[in-house]
Design an enzyme around this catalytic site. Structure first.
Site, PDB file in Angstrom:
ATOM      1  CE  LYS B 100      12.249  -6.851  -0.760  1.00  0.00           C
ATOM      2  NZ  LYS B 100      11.384  -7.133  -1.900  1.00  0.00           N
ATOM      3  CB  ALA B 188      11.978 -12.354  -5.507  1.00  0.00           C
ATOM      4  CG  ASN B 210       4.806  -6.014  -6.129  1.00  0.00           C
ATOM      5  OD1 ASN B 210       5.324  -4.985  -5.794  1.00  0.00           O
ATOM      6  ND2 ASN B 210       3.677  -5.981  -6.823  1.00  0.00           N
ATOM      7  CB  THR B 211       5.487  -9.481 -10.342  1.00  0.00           C
ATOM      8  OG1 THR B 211       6.431  -8.452 -10.055  1.00  0.00           O
ATOM      9  CG2 THR B 211       5.096  -9.415 -11.803  1.00  0.00           C
TER      10      THR B 211
END
Lengths: 69, 262
Positions: B100, B188, B210-211
């Protein structure tokens, strides 16, 4: 024989003259399986760890995976 | 009934969800969330080993237990040289050609440096990497990345870690319409399940987050929610939604209604 000065992960370190990448990892207590080593900006392939001898002034990076996105 | 399968560089994946492994409150929470997500791959960062202290467990132990392939990233790299070196180290450590690719251009927004990204993509493609670049929601950049040999393009929905959801659906729709010959994975900005579902309904091939999972009050539940949202969104996309209309159109027959006074 005087020790060689190299830089590992941004810190100065002394190793025995002629020390290989394998010897350095052993000294650091690290198993080669899950890490990668760069010497002077170039990746050292795992099979070469026992044969690549470090030299005075070498800049070595030892990295592994951490959590990230 | 299943959705069609995501294929990147000839390799098929069992899921369209890609999950990051940062920011979890503990390794056990990470393990549960990764299990619940059913992720196709999980991203990891490449960092110097801290030689001053012995680590306890590592995220790699967790990933091996879950049994999901890793996708090393070049997060935190601001130059082509940093990104290329980090990619090479990641390949050596993880024995996978997938990367990535991030080349960041600005620390406050973490927006990509498109010029650096293109240069790094060209170098790594030549070296046999399967390059998945994190990029803007910009069609022109996406086309250049494709022409440079990227295996997918990964446009942002919103800034990394912001949880804002898709900020520019028009740009993303245009990109999805115009880039048909390689996967588009939205990377994202996804904050909750509906954000992920919308991304998939627009026709994205996958979502990387992710977050949105790691930062949720209950990451395991959110991971499951995201998994279901992505599957639902993809099914809806493949099913073909009805056109939007301004006025009502009755679902029941208009004939034969019992009328008063008749």
């Amino acid at each position: 024989m005087t020790a060689m000065r190299i830089r590992v992960n941004g810190r100065d370190r002394e190793v025995a003259p002629g020390a290989t990448v394998s010897a350095l990892l052993e000294e650091l207590g690290l198993l080669p399986a899950r890490l990668a080593v760069e010497r002077n900006g170039r990746v050292v392939a795992k099979p070469d760890y026992p044969s690549v001898a470090l030299e005075e002034g070498d800049v070595v990076e030892v990295v592994h995976f951490v959590g990230g996105g | 009934m299943r959705t069609s399968t995501l294929t990147i560089a000839g390799r098929s994946f069992p899921s369209r969800l890609f999950v990051g492994t940062g920011k979890y409150p503990s390794l056990e929470v990470a393990r549960r969330a990764l299990m619940a997500s059913g992720a196709a791959m999980v991203t990891v960062a490449v960092r110097r080993i801290d030689l001053t202290q012995k680590g306890e467990g590592s995220i790699l132990d967790v990933i091996e237990k879950v049994g999901v392939p890793i996708l090393p990233n070049t997060a935190g790299c601001y130059t082509v040289d940093e990104a290329v070196r980090t990619a090479r180290l990641g390949r050596e450590a993880g024995l996978s050609d997938y990367v990535k690719l991030e080349v960041i251009g600005d620390p406050k927004t973490l927006f990509p440096d498109n010029d650096g990204l293109l240069q790094a993509t060209r170098i790594l493609v030549k070296e046999g990497f399967v390059v998945l670049p994190y990029t803007n929601d910009d069609l022109v950049v996406a086309k250049r990345l494709r022409d440079a040999g990227a295996a997918a393009v990964m446009p942002l929905a919103a800034p990394i870690g912001s949880g804002l959801g898709i900020q520019n659906p028009v740009n993303l729709r245009i990109l999805l319409e115009e880039i048909q010959d390689l996967p588009v994975i939205v990377d994202a900005g996804v904050g909750t399940a509906s954000d992920a579902a919308i991304v998939m309904e627009l026709g994205a091939d996958g979502v990387l987050m992710n977050t949105g999972i790691a930062g949720a009050a209950d990451p395991e539940k959110m991971a499951r929610a995201m998994r279901l949202a992505i599957e639902s969104g993809r099914l809806a996309f493949e099913a073909g939604r009805i056109p939007k209309k301004l006025y009502a159109s009755a679902s029941s027959p208009v004939e034969g209604v019992v009328r008063s006074g008749a």
